[in-house]
Design a protein around this motif. Structure first.
Motif, PDB file in Angstrom:
ATOM      1  N   ASP A 192     -14.123  39.148   8.888  1.00 30.70           N
ATOM      2  CA  ASP A 192     -15.793  39.438   8.714  1.00 30.70           C
ATOM      3  C   ASP A 192     -15.957  40.801   8.467  1.00 30.70           C
ATOM      4  OD1 ASP A 192     -16.506  36.781   9.220  1.00 30.70           O
ATOM      5  OD2 ASP A 192     -15.837  37.029  11.352  1.00 30.70           O
ATOM      6  N   LEU A 193     -15.106  41.430   7.792  1.00 34.49           N
ATOM      7  CA  LEU A 193     -15.580  42.880   7.447  1.00 34.49           C
ATOM      8  C   LEU A 193     -16.524  42.989   6.440  1.00 34.49           C
ATOM      9  CD1 LEU A 193     -14.666  45.888   8.028  1.00 34.49           C
ATOM     10  CD2 LEU A 193     -13.382  45.566   5.994  1.00 34.49           C
ATOM     11  N   ARG A 194     -16.548  41.980   5.313  1.00 38.13           N
ATOM     12  CA  ARG A 194     -17.563  42.181   4.400  1.00 38.13           C
ATOM     13  C   ARG A 194     -19.047  41.691   5.024  1.00 38.13           C
ATOM     14  NH1 ARG A 194     -15.988  36.826   0.976  1.00 38.13           N
ATOM     15  NH2 ARG A 194     -16.153  35.256   2.623  1.00 38.13           N
ATOM     16  N   ASP A 195     -19.089  41.022   6.006  1.00 34.48           N
ATOM     17  CA  ASP A 195     -20.336  40.730   6.698  1.00 34.48           C
ATOM     18  C   ASP A 195     -20.791  41.829   7.925  1.00 34.48           C
ATOM     19  OD1 ASP A 195     -19.666  37.355   6.758  1.00 34.48           O
ATOM     20  OD2 ASP A 195     -20.725  38.525   5.417  1.00 34.48           O
ATOM     21  N   LEU A 224     -28.001  44.138  18.804  1.00 34.70           N
ATOM     22  CA  LEU A 224     -29.366  44.776  18.702  1.00 34.70           C
ATOM     23  C   LEU A 224     -30.471  44.318  19.700  1.00 34.70           C
ATOM     24  CD1 LEU A 224     -29.394  45.057  14.786  1.00 34.70           C
ATOM     25  CD2 LEU A 224     -29.215  46.998  16.322  1.00 34.70           C
ATOM     26  N   LYS A 225     -30.438  42.825  20.013  1.00 36.00           N
ATOM     27  CA  LYS A 225     -31.290  42.202  20.809  1.00 36.00           C
ATOM     28  C   LYS A 225     -31.258  42.484  22.164  1.00 36.00           C
ATOM     29  CE  LYS A 225     -33.279  37.856  21.544  1.00 36.00           C
ATOM     30  NZ  LYS A 225     -32.738  36.398  21.505  1.00 36.00           N
ATOM     31  N   PHE A 226     -29.915  42.482  22.691  1.00 34.44           N
ATOM     32  CA  PHE A 226     -29.635  42.570  24.231  1.00 34.44           C
ATOM     33  C   PHE A 226     -29.556  44.044  24.505  1.00 34.44           C
ATOM     34  CE2 PHE A 226     -28.819  38.168  23.120  1.00 34.44           C
ATOM     35  CZ  PHE A 226     -29.543  37.603  24.050  1.00 34.44           C
ATOM     36  N   ILE A 227     -28.882  44.955  23.817  1.00 36.68           N
ATOM     37  CA  ILE A 227     -28.542  46.028  24.316  1.00 36.68           C
ATOM     38  C   ILE A 227     -29.658  47.124  23.607  1.00 36.68           C
ATOM     39  CG2 ILE A 227     -26.860  48.008  24.102  1.00 36.68           C
ATOM     40  CD1 ILE A 227     -26.117  45.542  25.554  1.00 36.68           C
ATOM     41  N   GLY A 245     -14.934  39.403  21.009  1.00 40.18           N
ATOM     42  CA  GLY A 245     -15.464  38.693  22.171  1.00 40.18           C
ATOM     43  C   GLY A 245     -15.023  39.233  23.520  1.00 40.18           C
ATOM     44  N   VAL A 246     -13.490  39.277  23.363  1.00 47.63           N
ATOM     45  CA  VAL A 246     -13.043  39.689  24.794  1.00 47.63           C
ATOM     46  C   VAL A 246     -13.339  41.118  25.016  1.00 47.63           C
ATOM     47  CG1 VAL A 246     -10.786  40.350  25.957  1.00 47.63           C
ATOM     48  CG2 VAL A 246     -11.144  37.892  24.671  1.00 47.63           C
ATOM     49  N   LEU A 247     -13.495  42.324  23.882  1.00 44.53           N
ATOM     50  CA  LEU A 247     -13.668  43.325  24.220  1.00 44.53           C
ATOM     51  C   LEU A 247     -15.198  43.596  24.653  1.00 44.53           C
ATOM     52  CD1 LEU A 247     -12.137  45.265  21.115  1.00 44.53           C
ATOM     53  CD2 LEU A 247     -11.590  45.623  23.435  1.00 44.53           C
ATOM     54  N   ALA A 248     -16.100  42.778  23.929  1.00 39.62           N
ATOM     55  CA  ALA A 248     -17.589  42.983  24.434  1.00 39.62           C
ATOM     56  C   ALA A 248     -17.874  42.423  25.886  1.00 39.62           C
ATOM     57  CB  ALA A 248     -18.184  42.114  23.246  1.00 39.62           C
ATOM     58  N   THR A 289     -19.220  40.201  11.458  1.00 40.30           N
ATOM     59  CA  THR A 289     -20.273  39.128  11.904  1.00 40.30           C
ATOM     60  C   THR A 289     -21.470  39.493  12.100  1.00 40.30           C
ATOM     61  OG1 THR A 289     -19.727  39.559  14.270  1.00 40.30           O
ATOM     62  CG2 THR A 289     -18.490  37.999  12.822  1.00 40.30           C
ATOM     63  N   MET A 290     -22.200  39.730  11.014  1.00 37.95           N
ATOM     64  CA  MET A 290     -23.824  40.086  10.999  1.00 37.95           C
ATOM     65  C   MET A 290     -24.772  39.373  11.789  1.00 37.95           C
ATOM     66  SD  MET A 290     -23.671  42.708   9.049  1.00 37.95           S
ATOM     67  CE  MET A 290     -25.163  43.248   8.435  1.00 37.95           C
ATOM     68  N   ILE A 291     -24.408  37.855  11.582  1.00 34.42           N
ATOM     69  CA  ILE A 291     -25.063  37.090  12.367  1.00 34.42           C
ATOM     70  C   ILE A 291     -24.813  36.871  14.032  1.00 34.42           C
ATOM     71  CG2 ILE A 291     -25.637  34.440  12.829  1.00 34.42           C
ATOM     72  CD1 ILE A 291     -25.268  34.218   9.814  1.00 34.42           C
ATOM     73  N   ASN A 292     -23.835  37.346  14.412  1.00 31.72           N
ATOM     74  CA  ASN A 292     -23.337  37.160  15.897  1.00 31.72           C
ATOM     75  C   ASN A 292     -23.349  38.741  16.392  1.00 31.72           C
ATOM     76  OD1 ASN A 292     -23.141  34.361  15.637  1.00 31.72           O
ATOM     77  ND2 ASN A 292     -21.001  34.541  14.737  1.00 31.72           N
ATOM     78  N   MET A 293     -22.177  39.363  16.235  1.00 31.39           N
ATOM     79  CA  MET A 293     -22.038  40.783  17.046  1.00 31.39           C
ATOM     80  C   MET A 293     -23.358  41.595  16.910  1.00 31.39           C
ATOM     81  SD  MET A 293     -19.304  40.552  18.733  1.00 31.39           S
ATOM     82  CE  MET A 293     -18.944  42.185  19.042  1.00 31.39           C
TER      83      MET A 293
END
Length: 302
Positions: A61-64, A76-79, A201-204, A67-71
């Motif tokens: 997902d590097l080109r996005d 941006l929304k919660f932090i 996801g595990v890191l986050a 994961t532009m939609i997820n991570m």
């Protein structure tokens, strides 16, 4: 040289030579020349088609932008406390810039022999701007105008990645080998996507609320992509095959051998279908019509 005279006896009429010519029974073959790659050496054959799946794996997902939609949206929304509208504006600008840049990017790859360098530039720029978004985003979207400009540039850079991957792949295997190679590439790409999602996801989860550190995956994957791409030499990419001007890549021997006896998949499928129809036909007339590929309706057997 001996010949028979009138009396029936043999007599020598020529001079015998003492020279002799030795004909070799086999021609010695020199071993293949070894060339140096990053971290490995390989024989002087085109094995770049085995490297492309690894490029797709590390692209993930590097080109996005990881994961532009997820991570990034979650971050941006919660932090950073962005609203849904502000996040949507950012990625609308990103998507529009990427869409408008795809055609010029394809034109560049058609007319350049430096395909690897443009692909590396796209992945490098995407990774840098992904990390910059995390570092420079202000709470409550105070600098959203600057982030919109950042996403426009990121969209333009990511547009270099999809046509670059396709161009290099077709330049390696040619038109005939594209179907099989793309299936392998996409399989590895999805495997990489799943792996990176789990890892990030595990890191986050463990770093929350400091989720920004999870984006360290982006430059790590970018480094692996650069190593994998530079394991493909420029002389292993046929620029004419990459543009679709020739059917087979001149750099790949397997492609040249397959081009002489190549049959389109549609023809093979139609032949198999007609054979199956003939096997299930209930009358000899129907079987003959099916085998011949006739479009005449089968006779009613009722």
């Amino acid at each position: 040289i001996k010949k028979r005279n009138m009396s029936g006896n043999n007599e020598t009429t020529g001079v015998q030579s003492n020279l002799s010519i030795e004909v070799p029974t086999s021609i010695p073959v020199s071993p293949p020349i070894k060339k140096t790659r990053l971290f490995l050496s390989y024989p002087d054959t085109n094995d770049a088609k085995t490297v492309m799946p690894w490029v797709y794996l590390f692209v993930g997902d590097l080109r996005d932008g990881l994961t532009m939609i997820n991570m990034q949206c979650i971050y941006l929304k919660f932090i950073k406390k962005f609203s849904e509208k502000q996040v949507g504006i950012l990625y609308f600008a990103f998507g529009l810039a990427q869409f408008m840049s795809l055609a010029p990017a394809g034109y560049i790859y058609d007319y350049t022999s430096k395909k690897r360098n443009f692909l590396i530039a796209g992945t490098l720029g995407t990774s840098i701007l992904t990390v910059a978004t995390v570092l420079l985003a202000q709470p409550q979207a105070e600098n959203i105008g600057f982030l919109i400009v950042l996403k426009i540039f990121q969209g333009m850079l990511t547009s270099l990645i999809p046509p670059g991957l396709n161009s290099i792949t077709q330049g390696i295997v040619g038109y005939h080998g594209m179907t099989f190679q793309v299936s392998r590439n996409k399989m590895m790409n999805h495997l990489g996507t799943v792996t990176f999602h789990i890892f990030s996801g595990v890191l986050a989860y463990n770093l929350y609320p400091n989720m920004g550190y999870a984006f360290i995956i982006s430059p790590i994957m970018m480094a692996f992509v650069i190593v994998a791409v530079y394991n493909i030499h420029s002389n292993q990419i046929d620029d004419q095959a990459a543009r679709g001007l020739v059917m087979s890549a001149s750099t790949l021997k397997e492609s040249q051998d397959a081009s002489s006896n190549y049959s389109p998949p549609l023809h093979a499928g139609a032949e198999a279908m007609s054979t199956a129809t003939a096997a299930t036909a209930t009358t000899p007339a129907a079987a003959a019509a099916a085998t011949a590929g006739s479009c005449t309706p089968l006779p009613d057997t009722a």
